[in-house]
Design an enzyme around this catalytic site. Structure first.
Site, PDB file in Angstrom:
ATOM      1  N   TRP A 124       0.828  -1.208   0.000  1.00 31.05           N
ATOM      2  CA  TRP A 124       0.000   0.000   0.000  1.00 31.05           C
ATOM      3  C   TRP A 124       0.862   1.257   0.000  1.00 31.05           C
ATOM      4  O   TRP A 124       0.524   2.264  -0.621  1.00 31.05           O
ATOM      5  CB  TRP A 124      -0.920   0.002   1.229  1.00 31.05           C
ATOM      6  CG  TRP A 124      -1.785   1.228   1.332  1.00 31.05           C
ATOM      7  CD1 TRP A 124      -3.021   1.417   0.778  1.00 31.05           C
ATOM      8  CD2 TRP A 124      -1.489   2.437   2.043  1.00 31.05           C
ATOM      9  NE1 TRP A 124      -3.503   2.672   1.092  1.00 31.05           N
ATOM     10  CE2 TRP A 124      -2.579   3.321   1.866  1.00 31.05           C
ATOM     11  CE3 TRP A 124      -0.399   2.881   2.805  1.00 31.05           C
ATOM     12  CZ2 TRP A 124      -2.627   4.598   2.431  1.00 31.05           C
ATOM     13  CZ3 TRP A 124      -0.437   4.146   3.365  1.00 31.05           C
ATOM     14  CH2 TRP A 124      -1.531   4.980   3.176  1.00 31.05           C
ATOM     15  N   HIS A 125       1.997   1.195   0.693  1.00 34.65           N
ATOM     16  CA  HIS A 125       2.843   2.377   0.812  1.00 34.65           C
ATOM     17  C   HIS A 125       3.584   2.716  -0.473  1.00 34.65           C
ATOM     18  O   HIS A 125       3.976   3.879  -0.665  1.00 34.65           O
ATOM     19  CB  HIS A 125       3.856   2.189   1.946  1.00 34.65           C
ATOM     20  CG  HIS A 125       3.285   2.461   3.303  1.00 34.65           C
ATOM     21  ND1 HIS A 125       2.578   1.517   4.018  1.00 34.65           N
ATOM     22  CD2 HIS A 125       3.301   3.577   4.073  1.00 34.65           C
ATOM     23  CE1 HIS A 125       2.197   2.039   5.174  1.00 34.65           C
ATOM     24  NE2 HIS A 125       2.608   3.291   5.227  1.00 34.65           N
ATOM     25  N   GLY A 126       3.801   1.761  -1.339  1.00 32.32           N
ATOM     26  CA  GLY A 126       4.519   2.090  -2.554  1.00 32.32           C
ATOM     27  C   GLY A 126       4.783   0.885  -3.436  1.00 32.32           C
ATOM     28  O   GLY A 126       4.776  -0.262  -2.977  1.00 32.32           O
TER      29      GLY A 126
END
Length: 469
Positions: free
Chosen positions: A321-323
Site C-alpha cells: 500500500w505504501h509504494g
C-alpha cells in the site's frame, strides 16, 4: 495545495472559514464539497475525475445494496461488494503498480519493459480506502445507506483529510455529516492543533530532514558508522514530525469545521515493542487493515498457523500500500515477521526487560525498517545497512562531528517532543495554574505561527512525505 504554504494559509483557509461561517447550515456540506474539489484540483486537475468516479460509484453501490434488500434479494449484495472491491482496487493498482509489475517481469525475463509512466493521482490510496470502507460497512449493515450524493461527496473529498489522511471511515463521522455542532471553544482548540501541526512540519520536520537529504545523497561505501546512524535517525524524526504534523493540522481543520477525526499518532517512538509501535503509528491505517483484511482472513481465530499466515498477508499488503517497490513490500514483511516473533514469546521477554532496553530495541528495529522505506532500491538499502555496521571503514568522521554539533539543539528537541515531554509539560502547567498556562499556551502558539510564516515566506516547495502514497 499543501497546508504548509502561503497560498493555503493566507488565501484558501481564510476564504473557506469565512464562507463556512456565513453559509446557511443546510448548504454547508455543499459548500465544503465544492471547496474541497477546488483544493484537490489546485494540485491535481487531471485526476479529479477519478476521485469523482470513485465517489459516485460507491454511492451507487450503497443504494444498490439497499434496493436488493427491499426487493428481497439480499443474496446478491455480495456481488455488489465484489464489484466495488474489484473496481476500486483495480483503479488503484492500475495507476500505482502497473509499472512495478512491468519492471519486475522485465527483470525476470530479460526483455525490455515498456512502462506507462503514469503520474500517481494525489491521495488515491487514502480516498480509495475511505470509499471502500463505506461499501464494506454498508454490506455488513454497520452503517446506514447515504441517500444524498452531496453529503457523501463531501465525506470523500473533505479537504482536511483528503490528501494524506487520517483515513476517516464513514462510520467515524456518519453522525457528524448532518448533525455536527461546533462551538467556539472547539474551534479555538482546532486552531491551536493546526498551529501545533504546522510547527512540527515547518520547524522540525523540514529542518531535521535536511540532514537526511544530505546523507542520503552520499556514497554509502565511504560514510562512517556515526554518519549512517545519524542519517536514518534524522529521517525517523523527519517522517514522524512530517506525518504527525499533517495529521494534527487535519484534525485541527476538522475541529474548526465541526468534525471529530480519529487519532492517528500517539508518541510511537516510546513504544516497548513493535506491536505497540504499530498501535501508536498511523493508527487509522492499522485499524483499516485489521478491520478489512486481517479479521476477514480469520484473524487469530483458527490456530497459530493461520494467525501467522494472516499476519504475513496483512503486512505484505500494508507494505505494498505504501509504494510500488520491493523495498516497501519487504518493509511491511519485516514488521510482520517481528510481530510474529513477539507473538511466539519474545513479546513476554520484552515485557520483563527494563523499559529503556525494550524501547531501545523497538527504536532500533524501526530504524532498520526506515532504511528499507526510504532508500530507492534493495541494493541501496543493503549498502546503507553495511555502512551502519562499519563498511565505510571509520566509526566517526568529521562530517558526523560537525553535523551533530550544529544540529544538537534540533536533535534534542526532536527527542524530547517525540517522547511526549511537550504534552506532559502542558499537563503539569495546567495542574499548577490553568489560567496562566492557557495564556502562555496561546502566546507560544501565536509566536509559533509567526515563526512558521516567516519560514514559509522564503521557502521553496515543501510537500508532505505521505503525499506520494
Amino acid at each position: 495545495m499543501v497546508f504548509s504554504s502561503m497560498v493555503f494559509l493566507c488565501g484558501f483557509l481564510p476564504a473557506v472559514l469565512i464562507g463556512y461561517a456565513i453559509c446557511p447550515a443546510k448548504y454547508r456540506n455543499f459548500f465544503l464539497f465544492v471547496a474541497s474539489l477546488f483544493f484537490y484540483a489546485w494540485g491535481e486537475p487531471r485526476y479529479i475525475v477519478i476521485m469523482l468516479f470513485s465517489t459516485v460509484f460507491d454511492f451507487c453501490n450503497g443504494l444498490l445494496m439497499e434496493y436488493l434488500d427491499r426487493k428481497g434479494r439480499p443474496q446478491y449484495r455480495k456481488w455488489v461488494l465484489v464489484l466495488s472491491v474489484v473496481i476500486n482496487i483495480g483503479i488503484l493498482c492500475f495507476f500505482k503498480y502497473t509499472d512495478f509489475v512491468l519492471q519486475s517481469i522485465s527483470q525476470l525475463t530479460g526483455n525490455p519493459a515498456h512502462l506507462l509512466k503514469l503520474a500517481l493521482p494525489i491521495g488515491i490510496s487514502f480516498y480509495t480506502f475511505q470509499t471502500l470502507s463505506y461499501t464494506i460497512d454498508v454490506y455488513r449493515r454497520e452503517v446506514e445507506v447515504q441517500h444524498n450524493i452531496i453529503d457523501f461527496g463531501m465525506y470523500v473529498c473533505l479537504f482536511p483529510q483528503l490528501i494524506a489522511g487520517p483515513i476517516v471511515r464513514y462510520s467515524d463521522i456518519q453522525d457528524q455529516i448532518k448533525g455536527r455542532k461546533g462551538n467556539w471553544e472547539e474551534r479555538f482548540y482546532g486552531v491551536q492543533r493546526f498551529i501545533l501541526g504546522l510547527a512540527k512540519k515547518v520547524l522540525l520536520a523540514n529542518n531535521i530532514g535536511m540532514v537526511w537529504t544530505q546523507i542520503k545523497a552520499m556514497d554509502y561505501s565511504t560514510i562512517s558508522v556515526a554518519t549512517a546512524w545519524l542519517g536514518i535517525i534524522a529521517f525517523a524524526f523527519q517522517i514522524y514530525f512530517d506525518f504527525s504534523g499533517y495529521s494534527d493540522m487535519a484534525t485541527g481543520l476538522g475541529k474548526m469545521l465541526g468534525f471529530e477525526f480519529p487519532k492517528n499518532f500517539d508518541h510511537p517512538y516510546i513504544s516497548k515493542s513493535i506491536s505497540e509501535f504499530w498501535r501508536r503509528w498511523h493508527i487509522t491505517l492499522g485499524s483499516w487493515f485489521r478491520s478489512y483484511v486481517y479479521i476477514p482472513l480469520g484473524g487469530n481465530r483458527n490456530g497459530n498457523f493461520k494467525t501467522y499466515r494472516n499476519l504475513f498477508i496483512t503486512w505484505a499488503l500494508t507494505g505494498l500500500w505504501h509504494g510500488a517497490s520491493w523495498n516497501f513490500i519487504l518493509w511491511g514483511l519485516f514488521f510482520g515477521v517481528l510481530i510474529i516473533i513477539e507473538r511466539l514469546g519474545f513479546g513476554k521477554i520484552l515485557e520483563k526487560l527494563p523499559s529503556a532496553v525494550s524501547m531501545l530495541y523497538t527504536f532500533v528495529m524501526v530504524l532498520f525498517g526506515w532504511v528499507l522505506f526510504d532508500t530507492d532500491t534493495l541494493a541501496d538499502a543493503g549498502r546503507y545497512y553495511a555502512a551502519m555496521f562499519g563498511a565505510g571503514g571509520s566509526l566517526v568522521d568529521s562530517y558526523a562531528r560537525y553535523t551533530i554539533a550544529s544540529n544538537a539543539v534540533m536533535l534534542t528537541l526532536c527527542i524530547l517532543i517525540s517522547g511526549g515531554l511537550g504534552s506532559r509539560l502542558i499537563s503539569f502547567c495546567e495542574e499548577k495554574n490553568k489560567r496562566a498556562s492557557a495564556v502562555a499556551g496561546v502566546a507560544v502558539k501565536i509566536g509559533g505561527l509567526l515563526i512558521c510564516t516567516a519560514y514559509l515566506v522564503g521557502a521553496t516547495y515543501n510537500p508532505f512525505l505521505y503525499f506520494r502514497f
